[in-house]
Design a protein around this motif. Sequence first.
Motif, mmCIF file in Angstrom:
data_model
loop_
_atom_site.group_PDB
_atom_site.id
_atom_site.type_symbol
_atom_site.label_atom_id
_atom_site.label_comp_id
_atom_site.label_asym_id
_atom_site.label_seq_id
_atom_site.Cartn_x
_atom_site.Cartn_y
_atom_site.Cartn_z
ATOM 1 N N PHE A 1 0.748 -1.233 0.172
ATOM 2 C CA PHE A 1 -0.187 -0.092 0.101
ATOM 3 C C PHE A 1 0.606 0.996 -0.095
ATOM 4 C CE2 PHE A 1 -2.831 3.378 2.078
ATOM 5 C CZ PHE A 1 -4.082 2.967 1.192
ATOM 6 N N PHE A 2 1.866 1.249 0.712
ATOM 7 C CA PHE A 2 2.789 2.321 1.140
ATOM 8 C C PHE A 2 3.482 2.723 -0.565
ATOM 9 C CE2 PHE A 2 7.108 4.254 1.908
ATOM 10 C CZ PHE A 2 6.642 5.246 2.795
ATOM 11 N N LEU A 3 4.117 1.514 -0.969
ATOM 12 C CA LEU A 3 4.598 1.584 -2.188
ATOM 13 C C LEU A 3 3.715 2.241 -3.528
ATOM 14 C CD1 LEU A 3 6.553 -1.696 -2.570
ATOM 15 C CD2 LEU A 3 7.667 0.477 -2.244
ATOM 16 N N GLN A 4 2.498 1.678 -3.420
ATOM 17 C CA GLN A 4 1.564 2.168 -4.425
ATOM 18 C C GLN A 4 1.248 3.458 -4.470
ATOM 19 O OE1 GLN A 4 -2.094 2.723 -3.946
ATOM 20 N NE2 GLN A 4 -2.186 3.275 -6.175
ATOM 21 N N LYS A 5 1.127 4.083 -2.913
ATOM 22 C CA LYS A 5 0.704 5.450 -2.636
ATOM 23 C C LYS A 5 1.794 6.453 -3.087
ATOM 24 C CE LYS A 5 -1.676 7.318 0.431
ATOM 25 N NZ LYS A 5 -2.125 7.880 1.561
ATOM 26 N N ASN A 6 3.069 5.743 -3.406
ATOM 27 C CA ASN A 6 4.080 6.593 -3.661
ATOM 28 C C ASN A 6 4.567 6.153 -5.008
ATOM 29 O OD1 ASN A 6 5.061 8.348 -1.032
ATOM 30 N ND2 ASN A 6 4.462 6.361 -0.182
ATOM 31 N N GLY A 7 3.829 5.735 -5.762
ATOM 32 C CA GLY A 7 4.294 5.745 -7.121
ATOM 33 C C GLY A 7 5.228 4.543 -7.385
ATOM 34 N N LEU A 8 5.259 3.584 -6.718
ATOM 35 C CA LEU A 8 5.967 2.405 -7.041
ATOM 36 C C LEU A 8 5.363 1.097 -7.010
ATOM 37 C CD1 LEU A 8 8.818 3.108 -4.102
ATOM 38 C CD2 LEU A 8 9.211 3.211 -6.791
ATOM 39 N N LYS A 9 6.024 0.179 -7.449
ATOM 40 C CA LYS A 9 5.125 -1.494 -7.428
ATOM 41 C C LYS A 9 5.981 -2.299 -6.585
ATOM 42 C CE LYS A 9 6.028 -1.411 -11.799
ATOM 43 N NZ LYS A 9 6.691 -0.486 -12.129
ATOM 44 N N ASP A 10 5.002 -3.260 -6.430
ATOM 45 C CA ASP A 10 5.721 -4.517 -5.358
ATOM 46 C C ASP A 10 6.870 -5.097 -6.313
ATOM 47 O OD1 ASP A 10 3.498 -4.073 -3.942
ATOM 48 O OD2 ASP A 10 2.953 -6.210 -4.099
ATOM 49 N N SER A 11 7.266 -5.028 -7.538
ATOM 50 C CA SER A 11 7.797 -5.698 -8.456
ATOM 51 C C SER A 11 9.314 -4.891 -8.279
ATOM 52 C CB SER A 11 7.586 -5.677 -9.937
ATOM 53 O OG SER A 11 7.207 -4.610 -10.334
ATOM 54 N N ASP A 12 9.138 -3.555 -7.585
ATOM 55 C CA ASP A 12 10.202 -2.648 -7.831
ATOM 56 C C ASP A 12 11.370 -2.922 -6.129
ATOM 57 O OD1 ASP A 12 9.843 -1.064 -9.758
ATOM 58 O OD2 ASP A 12 8.389 0.220 -8.618
ATOM 59 N N VAL A 13 10.740 -4.033 -5.509
ATOM 60 C CA VAL A 13 11.546 -4.451 -4.240
ATOM 61 C C VAL A 13 11.360 -5.736 -4.204
ATOM 62 C CG1 VAL A 13 10.786 -2.270 -2.888
ATOM 63 C CG2 VAL A 13 9.297 -4.280 -2.787
ATOM 64 N N SER A 14 12.138 -6.506 -3.093
ATOM 65 C CA SER A 14 12.071 -7.766 -2.886
ATOM 66 C C SER A 14 11.554 -8.018 -1.538
ATOM 67 C CB SER A 14 13.541 -8.223 -2.884
ATOM 68 O OG SER A 14 14.290 -8.142 -4.251
ATOM 69 N N ILE A 15 10.442 -8.700 -1.554
ATOM 70 C CA ILE A 15 9.955 -9.105 -0.175
ATOM 71 C C ILE A 15 10.247 -10.317 0.395
ATOM 72 C CG2 ILE A 15 7.610 -9.828 0.878
ATOM 73 C CD1 ILE A 15 7.660 -6.582 0.010
ATOM 74 N N ILE A 16 10.796 -10.295 1.721
ATOM 75 C CA ILE A 16 11.369 -11.561 2.308
ATOM 76 C C ILE A 16 10.667 -11.648 3.519
ATOM 77 C CG2 ILE A 16 13.678 -12.470 3.342
ATOM 78 C CD1 ILE A 16 14.893 -10.544 1.479
ATOM 79 N N GLY A 17 10.234 -12.967 3.920
ATOM 80 C CA GLY A 17 9.791 -13.267 5.100
ATOM 81 C C GLY A 17 10.669 -13.565 6.401
ATOM 82 N N VAL A 18 10.821 -12.683 7.275
ATOM 83 C CA VAL A 18 11.608 -12.788 8.374
ATOM 84 C C VAL A 18 11.040 -13.194 9.803
ATOM 85 C CG1 VAL A 18 13.315 -11.123 7.360
ATOM 86 C CG2 VAL A 18 11.422 -10.249 8.973
#
Length: 344
Positions: A158-175
């Motif tokens: 949601f934060f990325l989308q609100k700031n003009g970014l996409k999920d694919s712009d970052v790597s999501i890692i479960g920690v």
Amino acid sequence: MAISRRDLMKVAGVSGLAALAPAFVRAQDKKLEKTDVSIAVGGKALVYYLPLSIAEINGYFKDEGLNVQIADFSGGSKALQAVVGGSADVCSGAFEHTINLQSKKQFYRSFVLQGRAPMIGLAVSKKNMPEYKSPADLKGKKIGVTAPGSSTNMLVSFFLQKNGLKDSDVSIIGVGAGSGAVTALRSGQIDAISNVDPVLSILDYAGDIQIIADTRSLQVTEDIFGGPMPSGCLYASQSFIDENPNTTQALANAIVKADKWIQQVGVDEVIKVVPENYLLGNPEVYKLALSKSFEGLSPDGLMNEKGPETALKALASYIKNFKADAIDLSKCWTNDFAEKAQKA
């Protein structure tokens, strides 16, 4: 002679048992359809799920005639999988999962609230990202969440989308949601983290992070999401609720008692009864964490009627091809059980 934490918990529970004796009698009169209930949760020690722990520690489930077994998972999405897969009866998880499940033609309903704000913080590592200036700096970075698909992941998206970014712009890692998450950030395995307390406060207290989005307060939550955003709740399949209405009511009664007890006794008393491992080695930091997240905890188990709409808009804003108009929110939640629990 020193008094152990276990003794403190016993003492804390004695005064409550006398007052709750009538509730126990009522629970027996209800003829519970199911007395052995399994609850899946993604991070039991988190402040996010504190009412669940208090209901267990203070004996509120037992007062209702229930034998509750809690299965703890590394994140909310994994707890959800346990319930959908049939290995648990009820999920203690984020409300928005009920909406996402309905989009897949699976009908689950929230019946008592534990949190009225997400209580999630998104932060960048001061070690890995010392020059952070704006959300654009997250591009190409590794962001740790409790588990992919969990509510901590949702806040990132949601934060990325609100700031003009996409999920694919970052790597999501479960920690995960405990010491493993702290280690992942400090060791440099991840560049940013989306997590809840006490993890967030441990890192903030030590100066390891810079918080860039914080939904532990009601006002900031409304600013970010545009309305009240419900968080932790107990939800179950509609078939479970239909087949076990008295059992569902008993569960709601226990959580509402826990919600109210937390508000009545305050931070210092809560710290006295939670297990040692919840403190992650630092009682003062846990106290700070609980204080910062306190207003996000539900005072009565009741859903704000505007909350489900906010959650739906949040999901629709970042899930590709999500058909919001196909969702019947009335089937995702009910206040019926929590309202009855006010009189229990």
